[in-house]
Design a protein around this motif. Sequence first.
Motif, short mmCIF file in Angstrom:
data_model
loop_
_atom_site.label_atom_id
_atom_site.label_comp_id
_atom_site.label_asym_id
_atom_site.label_seq_id
_atom_site.Cartn_x
_atom_site.Cartn_y
_atom_site.Cartn_z
N ASP A 210 2.63 1.81 -3.39
CA ASP A 210 1.77 2.42 -4.24
C ASP A 210 1.56 3.90 -4.07
O ASP A 210 1.28 4.41 -5.05
CB ASP A 210 0.46 1.61 -4.33
N LYS A 211 1.54 4.22 -2.90
CA LYS A 211 1.44 5.79 -2.42
C LYS A 211 2.70 6.47 -2.27
O LYS A 211 2.83 7.72 -2.00
CB LYS A 211 0.70 5.88 -1.18
N GLU A 212 3.76 5.63 -2.88
CA GLU A 212 5.23 6.35 -2.83
C GLU A 212 5.73 6.78 -1.40
O GLU A 212 6.26 7.86 -1.33
CB GLU A 212 5.32 7.54 -3.95
N TRP A 213 5.21 5.90 -0.46
CA TRP A 213 5.49 6.22 0.90
C TRP A 213 5.13 7.66 1.46
O TRP A 213 6.04 8.12 2.28
CB TRP A 213 6.89 5.82 1.17
N LYS A 214 4.04 8.09 1.12
CA LYS A 214 3.76 9.71 1.41
C LYS A 214 2.74 9.40 2.72
O LYS A 214 1.76 8.55 2.71
CB LYS A 214 3.32 10.41 0.27
N LEU B 77 0.75 -1.00 -0.15
CA LEU B 77 0.13 -0.05 0.07
C LEU B 77 0.96 1.33 0.13
O LEU B 77 0.52 2.15 -0.74
CB LEU B 77 -0.93 0.04 1.19
N GLN B 78 1.79 1.29 1.03
CA GLN B 78 2.96 2.35 1.02
C GLN B 78 3.41 2.54 -0.49
O GLN B 78 3.62 3.56 -0.72
CB GLN B 78 3.57 2.23 2.24
#
Length: 111
Positions: A107-111, A104-105
């Motif tokens: 895919d969200k680029e760890w933002k 999940l992170q």
Amino acid sequence: MKKIITVILLGIAIFTFAFIPPAFAADAASGAKVFSANCVSCHAGGKNLVKADKSLKKDALEKYGLYSAEAIIAQVTNGKNAMPAFSKRLKPEQIENVAAYVLLQADKEWK
């Protein structure tokens, strides 16, 4: 004619559902807690403080063949190189949840 169409549609449905992989039913929110308690010291923000190029960013996970729940679960369970195995510290469900969180992170680029 209706029987033929019904049989064809039923066949398509059976074929379709027979070859779909089972849903990955992990809990990313629980995985975040486990990650914070066990992984963040080396992987804060998706980084890798030991080997910078092997981060948890999506492109790195893809590059090293780790962009799947199964691959992450295997890595966390068994460890590899500098990464320790967590199979004795974490339950399989916790490791699955961490994998869901990491994906999940990523895919969200760890933002």
